[in-house]
Design an enzyme around this catalytic site. Sequence first.
Site, PDB file in Angstrom:
ATOM      1  N   TYR A   1      -9.349  -0.503  17.318  1.00  0.00           N
ATOM      2  CA  TYR A   1     -10.176  -1.709  17.144  1.00  0.00           C
ATOM      3  C   TYR A   1      -9.312  -2.872  16.658  1.00  0.00           C
ATOM      4  CZ  TYR A   1     -13.267  -5.000  14.842  1.00  0.00           C
ATOM      5  OH  TYR A   1     -13.873  -6.161  14.423  1.00  0.00           O
TER       6      TYR A   1
ATOM      7  N   PHE B   1     -13.408 -10.744   6.823  1.00  0.00           N
ATOM      8  CA  PHE B   1     -13.406  -9.609   5.921  1.00  0.00           C
ATOM      9  C   PHE B   1     -14.803  -8.971   6.055  1.00  0.00           C
ATOM     10  CE2 PHE B   1      -9.224  -9.337   3.919  1.00  0.00           C
ATOM     11  CZ  PHE B   1      -8.602 -10.269   4.714  1.00  0.00           C
TER      12      PHE B   1
END
Length: 330
Positions: free
Chosen positions: A140, A168
């Site tokens: 990913y 984040f």
Amino acid sequence: MKILIVGGAGYIGSHMVKMLVKQSHEVVVLDNLTTGFRESVKYGSLVVGDLADTILLEAMFSEHSFDGVMHFAANSLVGESMTNPAKYYRNNVSNTLNLLDVMVRHNVKHFIFSSTAATFGEPEYTPIDESHPQNPINPYGSSKLMIERILQDYAEAYGLNSVSLRYFNACGADPEGEIGECHDPETHLIPLILQAASGRRKSITVFGRDYATEDGTCIRDYIHINDLCSAHALGLDYIRSGKEQGALAFNLGNGQGFSVQQVIDVVSKVVAEDGCQLTVENGERRAGDPAVLVADATKAKQTLGWKPDYAELETIVRHAWAWEKKLAGL
Ligand code: UDP
């Protein structure tokens, strides 16, 4: 402006669409609805289709004169990317190339890209700024980093200007309660804790209490979805202003870390106001979870003029809880 939002029926994309429409932009959404929801696209027009469909892309870019493109469509489950990397490289890399190529053909020069803290891999220091080495530890993260690199080459060769935003921990929901997070399967901490509180889930399991942190649980930087979206809008304004050209990248977080236990404590307090409680269980560490991930978002603040409006974890949790109550019918 007329903006194409790819993946606009998903969690982040749908909040982005709402924000842009409120700012009086015209929005066209392209989404294949594999993980997104038609009902989440409350504004703008929706084209149901896939980035693999280059004929559709060509038709859309011939029909509309887009001033910019924001790209949220991606597979984003770290565990799945380990067992099925082909899906991640095909969808997140190859299909994104189709999008970039149609932009180049139609001379659309402004691109905002959903990147991720996962491009950094195991942190060498914290908080993580843009100079931190990027060594992803799963497909990913690699797939997102590949696009960041491709964007540098496309800027050089074709004058395609871009902003990659490395998120984040995205969380929270529309403060007006119209849209929110809805993943299936849900893997993220805050919605899972809230589901345990609403009764849609039996309990929440803490993945490891033996990390080298104060309370032994992992620390993350939780950022409100609307704050993420405002950075996208500012990023597009910035590259359109011509102040800077090329492939830019910014880390996005609040710069403050909260442990899993601290998040559970904040959620417990908020849901208690509605008479709800949750059961917490302790489990093993989840593979690939670094102990601490916190962003240094100074560059986004200084360059884009970005400022989070919902930096308080309790506010983030309150918005997410209002959404969860709606889903749970409370
Ligand atoms: N986590 C947890 N229990 C869960 C889901 C997540 O303890 O059921 C922890 C996870 O180990 C990590 C933090 O919560 O430390 C945030 O995880 P999430 O999947 O929300 O985001 P990530 O940091 O993986 O992007």
